[in-house]
Design a protein around this motif. Structure first.
Motif, PDB file in Angstrom:
ATOM      1  N   ARG A  48       0.852  -1.191   0.000  1.00  0.00           N
ATOM      2  CA  ARG A  48       0.000   0.000   0.000  1.00  0.00           C
ATOM      3  C   ARG A  48       0.886   1.238   0.000  1.00  0.00           C
ATOM      4  O   ARG A  48       1.762   1.375   0.847  1.00  0.00           O
ATOM      5  CB  ARG A  48      -0.939   0.010   1.199  1.00  0.00           C
ATOM      6  CG  ARG A  48      -1.723   1.319   1.323  1.00  0.00           C
ATOM      7  CD  ARG A  48      -2.984   1.136   2.109  1.00  0.00           C
ATOM      8  NE  ARG A  48      -3.936   0.292   1.374  1.00  0.00           N
ATOM      9  CZ  ARG A  48      -4.829  -0.492   1.948  1.00  0.00           C
ATOM     10  NH1 ARG A  48      -4.890  -0.551   3.249  1.00  0.00           N
ATOM     11  NH2 ARG A  48      -5.641  -1.217   1.221  1.00  0.00           N
ATOM     12  N   PHE A  49       0.684   2.110  -0.976  1.00  0.00           N
ATOM     13  CA  PHE A  49       1.384   3.390  -1.035  1.00  0.00           C
ATOM     14  C   PHE A  49       0.566   4.432  -0.282  1.00  0.00           C
ATOM     15  O   PHE A  49      -0.631   4.605  -0.541  1.00  0.00           O
ATOM     16  CB  PHE A  49       1.589   3.835  -2.483  1.00  0.00           C
ATOM     17  CG  PHE A  49       2.576   2.997  -3.240  1.00  0.00           C
ATOM     18  CD1 PHE A  49       3.831   2.761  -2.725  1.00  0.00           C
ATOM     19  CD2 PHE A  49       2.251   2.447  -4.471  1.00  0.00           C
ATOM     20  CE1 PHE A  49       4.757   1.991  -3.424  1.00  0.00           C
ATOM     21  CE2 PHE A  49       3.160   1.678  -5.176  1.00  0.00           C
ATOM     22  CZ  PHE A  49       4.419   1.449  -4.641  1.00  0.00           C
ATOM     23  N   VAL A  50       1.225   5.123   0.632  1.00  0.00           N
ATOM     24  CA  VAL A  50       0.555   6.148   1.436  1.00  0.00           C
ATOM     25  C   VAL A  50       1.238   7.486   1.151  1.00  0.00           C
ATOM     26  O   VAL A  50       2.316   7.765   1.676  1.00  0.00           O
ATOM     27  CB  VAL A  50       0.629   5.820   2.936  1.00  0.00           C
ATOM     28  CG1 VAL A  50      -0.162   6.849   3.739  1.00  0.00           C
ATOM     29  CG2 VAL A  50       0.125   4.410   3.202  1.00  0.00           C
ATOM     30  N   PRO A  51       0.662   8.327   0.297  1.00  0.00           N
ATOM     31  CA  PRO A  51       1.306   9.609  -0.031  1.00  0.00           C
ATOM     32  C   PRO A  51       1.120  10.624   1.091  1.00  0.00           C
ATOM     33  O   PRO A  51       0.076  10.685   1.735  1.00  0.00           O
ATOM     34  CB  PRO A  51       0.578  10.046  -1.302  1.00  0.00           C
ATOM     35  CG  PRO A  51      -0.761   9.396  -1.197  1.00  0.00           C
ATOM     36  CD  PRO A  51      -0.579   8.109  -0.463  1.00  0.00           C
ATOM     37  N   VAL A  52       2.153  11.430   1.308  1.00  0.00           N
ATOM     38  CA  VAL A  52       2.098  12.537   2.266  1.00  0.00           C
ATOM     39  C   VAL A  52       2.574  13.803   1.548  1.00  0.00           C
ATOM     40  O   VAL A  52       3.471  13.756   0.715  1.00  0.00           O
ATOM     41  CB  VAL A  52       2.961  12.274   3.514  1.00  0.00           C
ATOM     42  CG1 VAL A  52       2.404  11.137   4.323  1.00  0.00           C
ATOM     43  CG2 VAL A  52       4.403  11.971   3.127  1.00  0.00           C
ATOM     44  N   GLY A  53       1.956  14.908   1.859  1.00  0.00           N
ATOM     45  CA  GLY A  53       2.376  16.171   1.250  1.00  0.00           C
ATOM     46  C   GLY A  53       2.228  16.191  -0.244  1.00  0.00           C
ATOM     47  O   GLY A  53       3.130  16.622  -0.965  1.00  0.00           O
ATOM     48  N   ALA A  54       1.096  15.691  -0.748  1.00  0.00           N
ATOM     49  CA  ALA A  54       0.895  15.662  -2.194  1.00  0.00           C
ATOM     50  C   ALA A  54       0.873  17.077  -2.758  1.00  0.00           C
ATOM     51  O   ALA A  54       0.513  18.034  -2.084  1.00  0.00           O
ATOM     52  CB  ALA A  54      -0.397  14.929  -2.523  1.00  0.00           C
ATOM     53  N   GLY A  55       1.267  17.181  -4.013  1.00  0.00           N
ATOM     54  CA  GLY A  55       1.296  18.487  -4.669  1.00  0.00           C
ATOM     55  C   GLY A  55       2.709  19.000  -4.815  1.00  0.00           C
ATOM     56  O   GLY A  55       3.671  18.247  -4.823  1.00  0.00           O
ATOM     57  N   ALA A  56       2.847  20.306  -4.930  1.00  0.00           N
ATOM     58  CA  ALA A  56       4.154  20.933  -5.146  1.00  0.00           C
ATOM     59  C   ALA A  56       4.365  22.038  -4.122  1.00  0.00           C
ATOM     60  O   ALA A  56       3.432  22.773  -3.786  1.00  0.00           O
ATOM     61  CB  ALA A  56       4.267  21.489  -6.557  1.00  0.00           C
TER      62      ALA A  56
END
Length: 660
Positions: free
Chosen positions: A217-225
C-alpha cells in the motif's frame, strides 16, 4: 468487501426473528363488547376468536420481525472487511517503509512531510496491532530499526517519534530490497506500507519488484508541489588557483515553482562578500559569475546563498579551494629561440608563475609545468611519462613525424618521416571549439577571441587526440590527451611568424591554458555527501586534529594509518554546512556538505509508481479504513430501535369518539 462474524456460535439467535409470526398466529383477538340478553351469542364469539388465525397486519409483522432479526444479528459481532483486509486472528507482519530523504523536510501548514509520515505509521501500528512489525528508512543508506520484524510495537512507535528527517538522497531500490528481506521468515499475512511524498524527480523511474505474496500500500504525504529556489551549483575556476590570481566562481540558481522570482545571490569568499540580483523565470534557472582575488596561499572557503525562500535546506552551497603559491615552469628547448623568450615574458607578467632551469628531457625536470618549444619529436616517451606523474606538459612543435606525435599521445604506428611545416603569407586565424574549459572565461565574448591574431607558420599535424581549437581551414591548432595533462599547441610563439603573442589577449589566454592544464589530482577533496562521515588525510601525521560540527562543537574522530599519513574520520555522519578541521588552533582542512540537488524539486507524482510487473496501486484506497474491520453491531442496534419505533407509531390505536 465481505462480512465476518466474530461470534458465529450465536447464529441460533436468528431464530428469534420468528417470534412475531408465532405471536400473530397464537394471539387471541380481544372480542368486541355486545349487549345481549342471551349468552349463546357470547359463546359463539369466544369460539370464533380462539381459533388459529393468519395475521391481518403484514406491516406490523414485518417491522417486528426485522427488529428482532437486527437485534439478534448484533450479538453475532459482524465486521465489514475490505477485500485485502486480514481476517481476525490471522498472523500478520507489517513493515513500514518510510521516506526520510531531503525532500521530506518540506512542510505545509507547519508540519513537515516526514512528521506526517511517521505519525501515520505510528497510527497504523497501534490500530493494526500486528504480531510482528519493523520500520525501514529510505535514504542514501537504507536501514531498519530491528534486524528482523519483532513484537515490540511500543519501541517502534517511540522510535518513529524520535527519528528526524535527513538531508540525503534516497536509494529506492535498495530500500525496497531491504524491506522485502524482512519477510523472509514471516508467516501469515505480509504487508508493506510505503510512506513517501513520491517526489517526481526521484520516483518517476522507480519500478520496485514486489512479489504477489506481499500486500503493498502506497501512502502519499504532502501531495502536490512546494515552491522552492535552490543554489544548484557552485563551481570555482580554476579548481586549484594560485596566489595573486583572480578566481571565477560560477553559481546557478534553480526555480522550482510556477512563478518567476527575484532574489539576491550572495557569495562569501573567506569573509569577503559580494551580491548580485537575479531574475529567475518560472520553472527555470539563472547563472551568476563572481570574480575573487586570491590573496595569500592557503584554504579559501566559498559559500553562495539566497534569502527569502520557505524551504531553507538548499539555500546555501559550499566549496573550498586551496590557493597555491607560485607555480614552477621549466622551459625546455632552445633557450635563445623567440618562442622561449615569449614564454619568459609570459612568466614575468604573471606573479604566480616562476621559471626554473629545464636541463634535459631524460629525465624531465621537477616542476609544475613543463613547456617544450620548437619540439622536433624527440623524447616523446619521456614527456608522456612526465605527464603521467605530477607535471603538466605543453608542447609547441616545429617539425616532427607522425610517429613521434602518436607516441606522445600513447598511440602506436605512424610514419617516421618528418611532416614538415606549412606557411601562409596571409596567415591563418584560429579559434577554440565550443565548451572548452580552458577558454570558459572568454565565452561571453567580452574579451574577444583568446587565440586572436594570424599565424603564418604551423606544423603539419594529424588529429591524434581530441581537438580543442582549430585554424580557419579546419586544421588542428590545439590537441589534448584524453587522460593526461598533456597538450600540443600548434601555435607559433615567434612574433615574426605570428601576431598572437603581440595581442593584449595573449597573456590572459596563456594563463588560462596553463592553469587548466594542471593535473586534477593536484586538488584535494573537500566534499562529503550528506549522511556520510567526514574524512581528512593528514599527510604529515602531525597530531590529533579537531573537527567541528554544525554547532561549532568538536565531534569525536577515529583514525587509521594510511602509509606515512593518517586518515581521520568523524565517528558520526555530518550535517549540512562547512565544517573546519584544525591543528593547534590553525585550520588545515574543510569538509563541505551540500544538500543533494536531486532533492530540491519538491513536486510529488500525480500517482505512485507502478511495480515492476506493471501493477499500479491506488494511493488512496477507499476501502483502506475497512482493513481493520468496521463493527456493524452499533448500526444493527440502531436499526432495531428504528424498526421498533416505527412499529409503535403504526400500532398506536387511532382516537375515535366513544359510543354511548
Amino acid at each position: 468487501m465481505s462480512v465476518f462474524l466474530q461470534h458465529p456460535a450465536l447464529l441460533g439467535l436468528l431464530a428469534l426473528a420468528g417470534l412475531p409470526l408465532l405471536a400473530h398466529l397464537l394471539a387471541r383477538a380481544k372480542p368486541p363488547v355486545y349487549r345481549f340478553s342471551n349468552v349463546e351469542f357470547l359463546r359463539k364469539v369466544v369460539r370464533l376468536t380462539s381459533r388459529f388465525k393468519r395475521p391481518k397486519d403484514w406491516l406490523l409483522l414485518a417491522l417486528r420481525t426485522l427488529a428482532l432479526l437486527a437485534l439478534a444479528s448484533a450479538f453475532l459481532g459482524p465486521l465489514l472487511l475490505s477485500e485485502n483486509a486480514p481476517l481476525p486472528g490471522e498472523k500478520r507482519t507489517i513493515v513500514c517503509l518510510i521516506d526520510r530523504s531531503g525532500s521530506m523536510a518540506a512542510s505545509a501548514g507547519g508540519t513537515s512531510r516526514f512528521d506526517a509520515a511517521t505519525a501515520m505509521a505510528a497510527e497504523l501500528l497501534e490500530s493494526a496491532d500486528p504480531e510482528r512489525a519493523n520500520v525501514v528508512w529510505i535514504d542514501s543508506r537504507p536501514d531498519a530499526v530491528f534486524p528482523e520484524p519483532g513484537p515490540n510495537l511500543d519501541f517502534l512507535v517511540s522510535e518513529l517519534g524520535r527519528v528526524r528527517v535527513s538531508s540525503e538522497a534516497n536509494a529506492i531500490d535498495a530500500a525496497f530490497e531491504l524491506a522485502l528481506r524482512q519477510f523472509a521468515h514471516s508467516e501469515g499475512r505480509r504487508e508493506l506500507h510505503v510512506f513517501s511524498d513520491f517526489q517526481a524527480s526521484a520516483w518517476e523511474k522507480a519500478a520496485p519488484a514486489v512479489p504477489d505474496s506481499v500486500q503493498v500500500r502506497f501512502v502519499p504525504v504532502g501531495a502536490g508541489a512546494v515552491p522552492n529556489v535552490c543554489v544548484a551549483s557552485l563551481v570555482p575556476l580554476p579548481a586549484a588557483p594560485v596566489a595573486g590570481r583572480d578566481l571565477v566562481v560560477q553559481c546557478r540558481l534553480d526555480n522550482h515553482s510556477p512563478e518567476p522570482r527575484h532574489l539576491d545571490l550572495t557569495l562569501d569568499a573567506g569573509g569577503s562578500r559580494q551580491s548580485q540580483p537575479l531574475d529567475l523565470p518560472a520553472n527555470g534557472s539563472a547563472e551568476a559569475s563572481f570574480r575573487v582575488r586570491c590573496g595569500a596561499a592557503g584554504l579559501l572557503p566559498l559559500t553562495a546563498g539566497v534569502d527569502g525562500d520557505a524551504f531553507t535546506a538548499d539555500d546555501q552551497r559550499h566549496a573550498v579551494v586551496r590557493v597555491r603559491e607560485s607555480l614552477k615552469m621549466a622551459i625546455a628547448g632552445k633557450q635563445e629561440s623567440p618562442a622561449a623568450s615569449t614564454l619568459q615574458r609570459v612568466a614575468a607578467s604573471l606573479p604566480w608563475l616562476d621559471t626554473v632551469p629545464a636541463g634535459g628531457l631524460n629525465p624531465p625536470p621537477a616542476c609544475d609545468l613543463l613547456a617544450v618549444v620548437d619540439w622536433d619529436g624527440t623524447a616523446a616517451h619521456a614527456l608522456r611519462e612526465a605527464a603521467s606523474g605530477s607535471t603538466a606538459v605543453i608542447v609547441f612543435p616545429r617539425s616532427m613525424s607522425e610517429q613521434s606525435l602518436n607516441q606522445l599521445f600513447g598511440i602506436d604506428g605512424g610514419s617516421p618521416t618528418s611532416a614538415g611545416l606549412e606557411t601562409n603569407d596571409d596567415g591563418w586565424e584560429a579559434s577554440p571549439d565550443s565548451d572548452v574549459p580552458a577558454f570558459r572565461l572568454f565565452d561571453s565574448g567580452e574579451f574577444g577571441n583568446p587565440l586572436g591574431g594570424r599565424f603564418r607558420e604551423r606544423a603539419r599535424l594529424s588529429a591524434a587526440a581530441p581537438v580543442l581549437a582549430r585554424f580557419s581551414d579546419g586544421a588542428p591548432a590545439i590537441l589534448r590527451d584524453r587522460e593526461l595533462p598533456l597538450l600540443v599547441a600548434n601555435l607559433s610563439l615567434d612574433p615574426a611568424k605570428s601576431t598572437w603573442p603581440t595581442q593584449s589577449i595573449f597573456v590572459p589566454a596563456m594563463a588560462e591554458i596553463l592553469l587548466d592544464l594542471l593535473p586534477d589530482h593536484a586538488t584535494e577533496n573537500f566534499e562529503a555527501p550528506p549522511g556520510e562521515p567526514a574524512i581528512w588525510i593528514d599527510p604529515l601525521a602531525a597530531g590529533d586534529p579537531v573537527f567541528h560540527g554544525g554547532d561549532g562543537e568538536p565531534l569525536p574522530l577515529v583514525s587509521a594509518p594510511s602509509g606515512e599519513s593518517t586518515q581521520w574520520q568523524s565517528a558520526t555522519p555530518v550535517e549540512l554546512g562547512l565544517h573546519p578541521w584544525s591543528l593547534s588552533g590553525q585550520t588545515v582542512h574543510y569538509t563541505a556538505v551540500n544538500f543533494p540537488e536531486s532533492e530540491s524539486a519538491l513536486t510529488s507524482m500525480a500517482e505512485p509508481p507502478a511495480l515492476s510487473d506493471g501493477r499500479r496501486l491506488e494511493a488512496r484506497n477507499p476501502t483502506a479504513a475497512l482493513d481493520a474491520g468496521l463493527p456493524l453491531w452499533p448500526w444493527l442496534i440502531a436499526l432495531a430501535l428504528l424498526f421498533l419505533l416505527a412499529e409503535s407509531l403504526i400500532a398506536q390505536p387511532s382516537l375515535r369518539p366513544a359510543r354511548s
